[in-house]
Structures are given as structure tokens and as C-alpha cells.
Design a protein around this motif. Structure first.
Motif, PDB file in Angstrom:
ATOM      1  N   UNK A   1      -3.450   9.453   4.130  1.00 29.01           N
ATOM      2  CA  UNK A   1      -4.276   8.923   5.220  1.00 29.01           C
ATOM      3  C   UNK A   1      -5.497   8.201   4.688  1.00 29.01           C
ATOM      4  N   UNK A   2      -6.273   8.849   3.825  1.00 31.42           N
ATOM      5  CA  UNK A   2      -7.521   8.249   3.348  1.00 31.42           C
ATOM      6  C   UNK A   2      -7.248   7.048   2.438  1.00 31.42           C
ATOM      7  N   UNK A   3      -6.247   7.167   1.577  1.00 31.74           N
ATOM      8  CA  UNK A   3      -5.908   6.024   0.733  1.00 31.74           C
ATOM      9  C   UNK A   3      -5.370   4.866   1.559  1.00 31.74           C
ATOM     10  N   UNK A   4      -4.582   5.201   2.581  1.00 35.15           N
ATOM     11  CA  UNK A   4      -4.038   4.161   3.455  1.00 35.15           C
ATOM     12  C   UNK A   4      -5.123   3.395   4.176  1.00 35.15           C
ATOM     13  N   UNK A   5      -6.187   4.071   4.570  1.00 35.85           N
ATOM     14  CA  UNK A   5      -7.324   3.402   5.208  1.00 35.85           C
ATOM     15  C   UNK A   5      -7.948   2.399   4.248  1.00 35.85           C
ATOM     16  N   UNK A   6      -8.164   2.840   3.010  1.00 37.33           N
ATOM     17  CA  UNK A   6      -8.824   1.970   2.021  1.00 37.33           C
ATOM     18  C   UNK A   6      -7.951   0.798   1.620  1.00 37.33           C
ATOM     19  N   UNK A   7      -6.642   0.990   1.576  1.00 37.63           N
ATOM     20  CA  UNK A   7      -5.746  -0.069   1.108  1.00 37.63           C
ATOM     21  C   UNK A   7      -5.375  -1.060   2.201  1.00 37.63           C
ATOM     22  N   UNK A   8      -5.662  -0.697   3.448  1.00 34.64           N
ATOM     23  CA  UNK A   8      -5.255  -1.604   4.525  1.00 34.64           C
ATOM     24  C   UNK A   8      -6.365  -1.868   5.525  1.00 34.64           C
TER      25      UNK A   8
ATOM     26  N   UNK B   1       0.809  -1.230   0.000  1.00 28.01           N
ATOM     27  CA  UNK B   1       0.000   0.000   0.000  1.00 28.01           C
ATOM     28  C   UNK B   1       0.838   1.273   0.000  1.00 28.01           C
ATOM     29  N   UNK B   2       1.912   1.290   0.795  1.00 25.27           N
ATOM     30  CA  UNK B   2       2.719   2.508   0.848  1.00 25.27           C
ATOM     31  C   UNK B   2       3.377   2.791  -0.491  1.00 25.27           C
ATOM     32  N   UNK B   3       3.812   1.724  -1.190  1.00 25.04           N
ATOM     33  CA  UNK B   3       4.423   1.911  -2.504  1.00 25.04           C
ATOM     34  C   UNK B   3       3.410   2.432  -3.512  1.00 25.04           C
ATOM     35  N   UNK B   4       2.175   1.921  -3.421  1.00 21.10           N
ATOM     36  CA  UNK B   4       1.117   2.402  -4.311  1.00 21.10           C
ATOM     37  C   UNK B   4       0.936   3.907  -4.135  1.00 21.10           C
TER      38      UNK B   4
END
Length: 397
Positions: free
Chosen positions: A388-395, A13-16
């Protein structure tokens, strides 16, 4: 050659997020500035809605305009797994901007003095980022909401349109100029307060100030309510509820020797406790009636319920905390409960969720609060919000 969004699919996720932001971060800044320069008041967010629809459609998504004409909802991912929602508000305020920015408001008397331009731009970015991922761990519903700035809030319109159907949890961010850029303030439990409005009109036959015993002394009655209502509420309600009643306007009469016939009081009642909020209106009505009963004046009380308090779910906060922690070792910050209101709370009446406070202070200029004509934000916060918001969705678990 430019890297297309569909070609960015690193595994972690972080790489994305890293890859997408490196390629498209300036787009988020551009969207924020475009929205900032063309602010629209509550339920008038026509051009902002068009921008969201256009950008999401260009990413291969299928956004839907909400029934009242402003606001957008869009699903990403299939229905075969749990679905979370991410929400951003879009409306501006009736405030003349005095920031001096090159992209200042082009609309007289209207500006984005609460950061909703950033909220919308970040969620557009998150939409495009998530659209570039082959398979998401959860389904995601994006809610671009109109009319947060007017009570009881456009969230009720969105809920009535069915945006919470099938959603298990919901998340949002709100700009906070008290926190430095690079940080997100998190808190389990009550984050904001309920905010109700009181409009009290008083009526008396009037008379000469030399003979107050022959009429209803309207100004004395107003004073009794002005001091009595806050005082009695403080004795009838648990002080741990954080309830506060404050008058904002008192108007009556103009002559020193005449008891006026009409007067008006305007005020707010706020509480950080959901159960106390349910008790406030009948209690306020009862106390005002008891205070005025012996004073010979008539009254009309209009009590406007605002929004409930935002009460963050502990599990949702933990999910948000994990996403923020990926940004940096000092990204997670504590934040106190605010006496302000926020209509994100209406979504939390249906499902658990959490709102975080996005730090936007640059650490150099004096802090300027929300709803001020010279409010601005450090645009580095846009990256933090997207991560933050993308990290929530990806994890999300």
C-alpha cells in the motif's frame, strides 16, 4: 546468488513491489519481530531509532535523527518534484504482554499492543524498496515518529522539527484487528475523534451528613456534575458532531456520616467534528461553573486538550484506494469513524492526507482489540502494508 536491492528495477510499480517483496519480505518480518521483542515506551525509543537509522543507511539513504533524540526523518528523491510523506509511529505501551509468542516482549511491563512494531517495520521495508528504484514519480519523506501514545502526541515534536516543510500530502496506516488480513479500511472525512481529558478537583469545608445545609455538600455537587455535564453537552452541541463525555473516575470520602472536604472527577470528552473540538474547552468550563455555582463548593478544573480528529482528504483517499486496489479485488474495505484519538491529525493541520486501517485479523482466532495484553497481528498484513505505502509513492499523482 542473492538479488541486490539496486538490481531490482522492473518498469511497472506492481512489478517493482512484487520483485522486492519476493527477495526481502522475510526481512520485514524479522524487523517486526525484533522491534516487538524489544519494545520502548514513548520518547524512549532509542534502540528502535538506531535500528531505523542503521537499516536506512545500509540502503544508501541519509536518515536524520530528530532533535529530541528519538524518531527519524529521511528523504528519497530530489527536490525538483512534489513531495509526499509516509509516517510510522514507533512507541510501545506500558502493558505486560500475554501472547505467548516466541518473540514476546523481553521488557517487563512494556509491549507492542498497538501494532507500532509492524508500522515501523513496514516503513523500513518501503524505504529500502523505494531506494532500489532509479527514479520516483514523487519525492518521498519518511517520518518515523516517536511518542504517539502520549497526549498531545509526538507528532507535534516532529512538526516542530520541520518534517512537514515542502510536503504536499501525507499518508499512514494503522493496524486494525476488526478488519481481516488482506484488507485496508478507507474512509473520506473524519476517521478518528478528538480526545480531551478533564480533571476536576472539588473542595468543601466538610461536615456531618445530618447538617448538609451548613456546609457545601461535596458528594452531591460531584453527582450534579457527573450527570449534568454530559447531559447539558448533549443539548448544547449538534448531535451530528458525535460528541460524547464519559467519566472514568470519581473519588471522595470514606465514611457514611461525613461530608468529605475533597473529591476528584476524571473524564474524557471526544468529538468527531473539528469545529466542535475548538468550542469544547470554553463550553465545558462554563457549564461546570454554572452547575456548581449554587452548591457552596470550590473547584479547580484542569482541561487537557488532546489531539484533533483525523480528517482524511478525499483526493488522498483516492490515491490510497488505487494503491490498495492493486493488491486484490477485495482489498479495499469500508471503515467507520472511531471514537479513539490519533496524533496523525497534527500533520493534517498542515497538509491534506489520509490514514488507512490495515486489517490484521487472521479470520480464525477471536478478535482482540488494540491495547490488550494478548493483542497480536497476522504477519501477512506486513506485505499488504508495504504494498500500500510503496504503491502510493510509485503511482502518486
Amino acid at each position: 546468488m542473492a538479488v541486490s536491492e539496486r538490481e531490482i528495477r522492473p518498469a511497472a510499480p506492481r512489478d517493482v513491489i512484487d520483485a522486492w517483496w519476493a527477495a526481502h519480505g522475510q526481512d520485514v518480518v524479522r524487523w517486526r519481530r525484533q522491534i516487538h521483542a524489544h519494545p520502548e515506551l514513548s520518547r524512549q525509543e532509542v534502540n528502535t531509532t538506531e535500528l531505523v537509522m542503521s537499516e536506512l543507511s545500509a540502503a544508501g539513504l541519509a536518515p536524520r535523527r530528530l532533535p529530541l533524540g528519538t524518531g527519524v526523518v529521511c528523504d528519497i528523491g530530489g527536490d525538483d518534484r512534489p513531495r509526499i510523506a509516509l509516517r510510522a509511529d514507533m512507541d510501545a505501551l506500558p502493558i505486560t504482554e500475554h501472547t505467548g509468542l516466541s518473540f514476546s516482549s523481553s521488557v517487563e511491563g512494556v509491549s507492542h499492543a498497538c501494532g507500532h512494531d509492524a508500522h515501523t517495520a513496514m516503513l523500513i521495508g518501503v524505504a529500502k524498496l523505494l531506494a532500489s528504484v532509479d527514479e520516483l514519480p514523487v519525492g518521498v519523506r519518511l517520518i518515523f515518529q516517536a511518542a504517539e501514545e502520549v497526549m498531545p502526541g509526538g507528532a507535534l515534536d516532529a512538526v516542530a522539527a520541520g518534517v512537514m516543510g515542502g510536503v504536499g500530502r501525507i499518508y499512514a496506516l494503522h493496524c486494525d484487528p476488526k478488519l481481516p488480513v488482506g484488507s485496508v479500511g478507507l474512509r473520506s472525512g473524519a476517521l478518528t475523534s478528538a480526545a480531551d481529558h478533564i480533571d476536576l478537583a472539588l473542595h468543601s469545608p466538610g461536615g456531618h451528613t445530618s447538617r448538609p445545609h451548613l456546609t457545601g455538600d461535596l458528594v452531591y455537587a460531584m453527582g450534579t456534575v457527573i450527570t449534568g455535564l454530559p447531559g447539558i453537552l448533549s443539548r448544547r452541541l449538534d448531535p451530528r458532531s458525535g460528541t460524547v463525555m464519559v467519566w472514568g473516575a470519581a473519588n471522595a470520602g470514606s465514611a457514611p456520616n461525613a461530608i468529605p472536604q475533597d473529591g476528584r472527577l476524571l473524564g474524557t470528552v471526544r468529538t468527531g467534528d473539528h469545529s466542535t473540538w475548538a468550542e469544547l474547552e470554553p463550553l465545558v468550563r462554563s457549564v461546570i461553573g454554572e452547575l456548581l455555582a449554587p452548591l457552596g463548593v470550590r473547584y479547580d478544573l484542569s482541561y487537557f486538550r488532546g489531539v484533533p480528529p483525523v480528517v482524511n482528504d478525499e483526493r488522498a483517499v483516492a490515491t490510497m484506494r488505487a494503491a490498495v486496489a492493486q493488491i486484490g479485488p477485495n482489498a479495499v474495505a469500508d471503515t467507520p469513524q472511531s471514537p479513539g484519538g490519533e496524533d496523525f491529525s497534527w500533520y493534517l493541520e498542515h497538509v491534506p492526507g489520509a490514514m488507512g486501517r490495515l486489517g490484521v485479523w487472521d479470520g480464525i482466532a477471536p478478535r482482540v482489540d488494540l491495547h490488550q495484553p494478548n493483542f497480536d497481528l497476522d504477519e501477512r498484513a506486513l506485505e499488504v502494508g508495504v504494498r500500500t505505502l510503496a504503491g502510493i509513492a510509485l503511482a502518486d499523482d
